[in-house]
Design a protein around this motif. Structure first.
Motif, mmCIF file in Angstrom:
data_model
loop_
_atom_site.group_PDB
_atom_site.id
_atom_site.type_symbol
_atom_site.label_atom_id
_atom_site.label_comp_id
_atom_site.label_asym_id
_atom_site.label_seq_id
_atom_site.Cartn_x
_atom_site.Cartn_y
_atom_site.Cartn_z
ATOM 1 N N VAL A 72 22.209 8.286 19.233
ATOM 2 C CA VAL A 72 21.844 7.649 17.971
ATOM 3 C C VAL A 72 21.702 8.715 16.889
ATOM 4 O O VAL A 72 21.035 9.732 17.081
ATOM 5 N N LYS A 73 22.349 8.477 15.755
ATOM 6 C CA LYS A 73 22.219 9.354 14.600
ATOM 7 C C LYS A 73 21.420 8.615 13.536
ATOM 8 O O LYS A 73 21.732 7.487 13.166
ATOM 9 N N LEU A 74 20.375 9.257 13.041
ATOM 10 C CA LEU A 74 19.501 8.646 12.043
ATOM 11 C C LEU A 74 19.830 9.158 10.647
ATOM 12 O O LEU A 74 20.044 10.360 10.453
ATOM 13 N N ARG A 75 19.869 8.236 9.692
ATOM 14 C CA ARG A 75 20.048 8.611 8.286
ATOM 15 C C ARG A 75 18.953 7.902 7.495
ATOM 16 O O ARG A 75 18.745 6.696 7.640
ATOM 17 N N HIS A 76 18.245 8.672 6.660
ATOM 18 C CA HIS A 76 17.102 8.140 5.928
ATOM 19 C C HIS A 76 17.411 8.033 4.439
ATOM 20 O O HIS A 76 18.071 8.905 3.871
ATOM 21 N N HIS A 77 16.919 6.958 3.820
ATOM 22 C CA HIS A 77 17.172 6.694 2.403
ATOM 23 C C HIS A 77 15.874 6.262 1.723
ATOM 24 O O HIS A 77 15.194 5.347 2.207
ATOM 25 N N LEU A 78 15.551 6.906 0.617
ATOM 26 C CA LEU A 78 14.360 6.539 -0.151
ATOM 27 C C LEU A 78 14.766 5.657 -1.316
ATOM 28 O O LEU A 78 15.560 6.045 -2.167
ATOM 29 N N LEU A 79 14.216 4.446 -1.345
ATOM 30 C CA LEU A 79 14.470 3.524 -2.440
ATOM 31 C C LEU A 79 13.479 3.784 -3.565
ATOM 32 O O LEU A 79 12.379 4.287 -3.340
ATOM 33 N N THR A 80 13.853 3.440 -4.770
ATOM 34 C CA THR A 80 12.922 3.582 -5.884
ATOM 35 C C THR A 80 11.999 2.374 -5.910
ATOM 36 O O THR A 80 12.277 1.333 -5.328
ATOM 37 N N SER A 81 10.885 2.495 -6.612
ATOM 38 C CA SER A 81 9.928 1.390 -6.711
ATOM 39 C C SER A 81 10.586 0.183 -7.364
ATOM 40 O O SER A 81 10.208 -0.962 -7.134
ATOM 41 N N LYS A 82 11.608 0.441 -8.164
ATOM 42 C CA LYS A 82 12.324 -0.640 -8.838
ATOM 43 C C LYS A 82 13.081 -1.497 -7.827
ATOM 44 O O LYS A 82 13.305 -2.692 -8.016
ATOM 45 N N ASP A 83 13.471 -0.885 -6.712
ATOM 46 C CA ASP A 83 14.228 -1.599 -5.684
ATOM 47 C C ASP A 83 13.328 -2.408 -4.754
ATOM 48 O O ASP A 83 13.791 -3.286 -4.041
ATOM 49 N N LYS A 84 12.044 -2.099 -4.770
ATOM 50 C CA LYS A 84 11.140 -2.590 -3.732
ATOM 51 C C LYS A 84 11.151 -4.101 -3.561
ATOM 52 O O LYS A 84 11.367 -4.615 -2.466
ATOM 53 N N PHE B 186 6.838 12.182 4.954
ATOM 54 C CA PHE B 186 5.937 12.714 5.974
ATOM 55 C C PHE B 186 6.007 12.001 7.326
ATOM 56 O O PHE B 186 5.493 12.516 8.319
ATOM 57 N N ALA B 187 6.591 10.823 7.391
ATOM 58 C CA ALA B 187 6.560 10.061 8.648
ATOM 59 C C ALA B 187 7.875 9.316 8.856
ATOM 60 O O ALA B 187 7.901 8.093 9.029
ATOM 61 N N LYS B 188 8.967 10.048 8.850
ATOM 62 C CA LYS B 188 10.275 9.430 9.055
ATOM 63 C C LYS B 188 10.414 8.870 10.473
ATOM 64 O O LYS B 188 9.822 9.396 11.422
ATOM 65 N N ILE B 189 11.195 7.814 10.600
ATOM 66 C CA ILE B 189 11.628 7.360 11.919
ATOM 67 C C ILE B 189 12.394 8.521 12.550
ATOM 68 O O ILE B 189 13.269 9.113 11.919
ATOM 69 N N ASN B 190 12.061 8.864 13.797
ATOM 70 C CA ASN B 190 12.660 10.064 14.371
ATOM 71 C C ASN B 190 12.851 9.918 15.876
ATOM 72 O O ASN B 190 12.353 8.975 16.495
ATOM 73 N N ASP C 284 20.827 3.484 9.715
ATOM 74 C CA ASP C 284 20.399 3.806 8.353
ATOM 75 C C ASP C 284 19.005 3.235 8.149
ATOM 76 O O ASP C 284 18.788 2.025 8.284
ATOM 77 N N CYS C 285 18.064 4.111 7.833
ATOM 78 C CA CYS C 285 16.659 3.724 7.696
ATOM 79 C C CYS C 285 16.260 3.815 6.224
ATOM 80 O O CYS C 285 16.256 4.906 5.640
ATOM 81 N N TYR C 286 15.932 2.675 5.631
ATOM 82 C CA TYR C 286 15.583 2.602 4.216
ATOM 83 C C TYR C 286 14.083 2.364 4.047
ATOM 84 O O TYR C 286 13.481 1.588 4.806
ATOM 85 N N THR C 287 13.491 3.004 3.053
ATOM 86 C CA THR C 287 12.091 2.742 2.731
ATOM 87 C C THR C 287 11.848 2.957 1.247
ATOM 88 O O THR C 287 12.507 3.785 0.609
ATOM 89 N N TYR C 288 10.901 2.190 0.702
ATOM 90 C CA TYR C 288 10.459 2.373 -0.679
ATOM 91 C C TYR C 288 9.163 3.179 -0.703
ATOM 92 O O TYR C 288 8.612 3.433 -1.762
ATOM 93 N N LYS D 144 14.980 9.782 25.054
ATOM 94 C CA LYS D 144 16.033 8.835 24.688
ATOM 95 C C LYS D 144 15.554 7.734 23.748
ATOM 96 O O LYS D 144 16.300 6.793 23.460
ATOM 97 N N GLY D 145 14.330 7.852 23.256
ATOM 98 C CA GLY D 145 13.782 6.826 22.389
ATOM 99 C C GLY D 145 13.807 7.207 20.915
ATOM 100 O O GLY D 145 13.960 8.370 20.554
ATOM 101 N N ILE D 146 13.652 6.203 20.063
ATOM 102 C CA ILE D 146 13.540 6.378 18.617
ATOM 103 C C ILE D 146 12.164 5.855 18.216
ATOM 104 O O ILE D 146 11.834 4.691 18.493
ATOM 105 N N VAL D 147 11.358 6.690 17.590
ATOM 106 C CA VAL D 147 9.966 6.356 17.303
ATOM 107 C C VAL D 147 9.751 5.963 15.838
ATOM 108 O O VAL D 147 10.267 6.606 14.926
ATOM 109 N N ILE D 148 8.995 4.877 15.643
ATOM 110 C CA ILE D 148 8.481 4.528 14.321
ATOM 111 C C ILE D 148 7.033 4.996 14.282
ATOM 112 O O ILE D 148 6.177 4.427 14.974
#
Length: 264
Positions: free
Chosen positions: A210-222, A38-42, A27-31, A77-81
């Motif tokens: 590996v299964k990737l799941r992306h989550h966008l946090l609000t600025s309030k969570d930052k 535009f640039a998810k971990i993939n 699970d990949c979280y970002t604010y 076989k890699g996961i890129v940031i």
């Protein structure tokens, strides 16, 4: 042998087989909306370099790197940031401030570890530069990942900034910051990094996918989430098992107990 004992053992084998074949969930979280949109971990195969794609398989009767399975597997076989914005870093000549940087993104930040923290390796002119990643990664399982520099995607900068490699687990810590080593020289070094440049590549030390799941946090969570990712004592100390107190070990035992069952 009793049928109920046989069935029990069979179910245990099936359960173990299913578990070994389940995907590893990251699970990949970002604010940062730019990173999220535009640039998810993939997966690395999305970032195979264009120069490689245009390289012929054979040149003057000899096979090229296009035929190298190690190269393909490295990305496959890699996961890129990837880099989430454009940034320019100036490493100043000896005797001056170590480095300066500029980026169009307000949230972008670079810091450093003191030279004394790299004692024995840094020597006289070696220093650390840390790019603060906007991504926080969580894995339910204690899976180790290699964390290395995809130099095949960094031909123009690989000798200026060297990503220090390591082994990471995202079960008890969530940070994905990029720690670089650089050497101050007599001349100025200007490093331009473009958006979507692969900055780090991670390989699970497991045969499972590996299964990737992306989550966008609000600025309030930052603020609170960044604190959780970097400074909250129980989680921070979990990075260093020898520093974990009995209280903190029990905390993670409780977390494991709560998270038992089907992961949805």
């Amino acid at each position: 042998m009793r049928i109920d004992i046989v069935m029990k053992r069979l179910l245990e084998v099936i359960k173990k087989w299913r578990k070994s074949n389940d995907d590893i969930i990251l699970d990949c979280y970002t604010y940062n909306p730019h990173a999220y949109n535009f640039a998810k971990i993939n997966h690395g195969y999305h970032y195979i370099p264009e120069w490689w794609k245009s390289t012929p398989k054979v040149v003057e009767g000899h096979p090229t790197i296009k035929s190298c399975p190690a190269f393909v597997e490295y990305y496959k076989k890699g996961i890129v940031i990837p880099m989430w914005c454009e940034v320019e870093i100036q490493i100043n000549p000896k005797g001056n401030q170590l480095f300066t940087w500029k980026s169009a993104q307000r949230d972008f930040n670079i810091t450093e570890h003191g030279q004394d923290q790299l004692k024995g390796f840094a020597k006289k002119d070696g220093h650390n530069l840390k790019i603060m990643s906007p991504w926080f990664i969580k894995c339910r399982e204690d899976i180790n990942f290699t964390f290395t520099q995809p130099i095949w995607s960094q031909r123009d900068t690989m000798f200026n900034l060297i990503l220090t490699p390591g082994i990471v687990s995202f079960k008890s810590q969530m940070g994905s910051n990029l720690n670089y080593f650089f050497q101050q020289k007599d001349t100025q070094q200007v490093i331009n990094i473009q958006p979507l440049t692969p900055m780090a590549i991670m390989h699970p030390m497991s045969k499972r996918k590996v299964k990737l799941r992306h989550h966008l946090l609000t600025s309030k969570d930052k603020e609170g989430f960044a604190t959780l990712g970097h400074y909250a004592e129980a989680f921070y100390l979990a990075r260093y098992p020898n520093l974990l107190s009995k209280k903190n070990r029990k905390l993670f035992e409780k977390i494991d107990e709560i998270e038992k069952g089907i992961y949805k």
